[in-house]
Design an enzyme around this catalytic site. Structure first.
Site, PDB file in Angstrom:
ATOM      1  CG  LEU A  19      20.147 -11.312  14.622  1.00  0.00           C
ATOM      2  CD1 LEU A  19      20.743 -12.674  14.941  1.00  0.00           C
ATOM      3  CD2 LEU A  19      19.274 -11.400  13.380  1.00  0.00           C
ATOM      4  CG  ASP A  20      24.836  -9.500  18.961  1.00  0.00           C
ATOM      5  OD1 ASP A  20      24.052  -9.348  19.902  1.00  0.00           O
ATOM      6  OD2 ASP A  20      25.887 -10.175  19.041  1.00  0.00           O
ATOM      7  N   PRO A  21      23.191  -6.109  16.575  1.00  0.00           N
ATOM      8  CG  PRO A  21      23.145  -3.967  17.520  1.00  0.00           C
ATOM      9  CD  PRO A  21      23.339  -5.424  17.879  1.00  0.00           C
ATOM     10  CG  LEU A  22      28.485  -8.092  13.618  1.00  0.00           C
ATOM     11  CD1 LEU A  22      29.341  -7.151  12.778  1.00  0.00           C
ATOM     12  CD2 LEU A  22      29.369  -8.978  14.483  1.00  0.00           C
ATOM     13  CB  ALA A  23      23.778 -10.714  13.564  1.00  0.00           C
TER      14      ALA A  23
END
Length: 326
Positions: free
Chosen positions: A48-52
């Site tokens: 899961l991306d850091p943005l998410a």
């Protein structure tokens, strides 16, 4: 004869469904959970991306053997696209590379959605964790190298508009593994002629886990701190530390889901104690009775609700492939 290394950590097993906060990477999250639980082994089921934010299932101990089955599970994301700009990273972290003064209507957006459902070809973002000649694509992109990742087949079961206002559209998508939400935003923006990038992204489901199963890092850290605070220092510092750890584990371990929860939805059989012993030694067991499941490549054997093994059912037998410790 070489000495066997002593394993670090404790042999705790189960699934911790973390509600990952925005700004934290998946690897960092796994390391934090592994440290909190002092686990020998840990891994996650789907980056899961850091943005998410949202659901990041983390497997401890024996549960790591079930990671591939959770990775293959259905995912659900809720994400918001800002129209009018495309960025280098297809999210808010990258520089704007294309702009447009046009903004689509809700009808414009909904009209193109059928082209993004079913089995489609999708080109992953240049800034992704995909490896190219052994290097992560995002590392190459950050070094200024041109990154060209071939399009790949992905499955999208549902893509719907949840909200549309102020030049932004919020979607909910149900999809299979390997789907990039950032690529959806990029491709839809290009088709609409206005460009677009993701400004908010949350994963709400990694089948069979969802938000009802999730716990936040803040909740875990608070529970651990409160449990340890109840233990005084005492005269023996080492003994006090061990008591604090025991108190921490007593507070945190109930947050773990049983390893077998990962296999929800797969065919299963109930076995006796004697059968479980045979299976744990790698031996097949004969299945009798009219309720015996049909042949299948992936099935589970449970003894009194505990996962014993994953294997195949063939020729009237359960044949173990992955065996789990008690």
């Amino acid at each position: 004869m070489a000495r066997q290394r002593k394993k670090k950590g404790r042999p705790v097993s189960g699934w911790l469904v973390l509600d990952k906060p925005r700004g934290m990477g998946s690897t960092e999250a796994v390391s934090k959970i592994k440290w909190l639980f002092k686990a020998e082994k840990a891994g996650h089921a789907g980056t899961l991306d850091p943005l998410a934010s949202g659901i990041l299932p983390i497997a401890l101990g024996e549960a790591t053997k079930t990671v591939p089955y959770v990775v293959d599970g259905e995912k659900v994301y809720r994400f918001t696209v800002a129209w009018g700009a495309e960025t280098a990273t297809d999210d808010t972290e990258g520089a704007v590379v294309k702009e447009s003064g046009d903004r689509p209507s809700r009808q414009d957006v909904e009209a193109i959605l059928p082209g993004y459902t079913g089995t489609i070809m999708q080109k992953p973002p240049a800034y992704s964790a995909i490896k190219i000649d052994g290097e992560r694509a995002y590392d190459l992109a950050r070094e200024g190298e041109a990154v060209d990742i071939p399009a790949r087949e992905v499955r999208i079961d549902s893509l719907v508009v949840v909200n549309h206002e102020d030049g932004r559209t919020t979607f909910e998508v149900e999809c299979g593994k390997g789907t990039y939400v950032r690529s959806l935003a990029r491709d839809m923006g290009r088709e609409l002629g206005c460009y677009g990038h993701v400004v908010d992204l949350r994963r709400t489901v990694v089948d069979p886990f969802d938000e009802e199963d999730a716990v936040t890092l803040e909740e875990l850290e608070k529970s651990a701190a409160e449990a340890e605070a109840d233990i005084g220092d005492g005269d023996d510092e080492e003994a006090a530390m061990q008591l604090r750890l025991q108190a921490r584990f007593a507070a945190l371990d109930p947050c773990l889901l049983d390893t077998g929860e990962a296999m929800h939805g797969y065919p299963s059989i109930a076995v006796s104690g004697d059968q479980a012993k045979r299976i744990r030694l790698g031996n097949p067991v004969i299945l009798r009775g009219r309720d015996a499941p049909l042949p299948t490549e992936d099935a589970c054997a449970f003894e009194r609700g505990r996962l014993v093994a994953i294997g195949e059912i063939a020729a009237g037998e359960f044949r173990p492939r992955r065996v789990f410790k008690i």
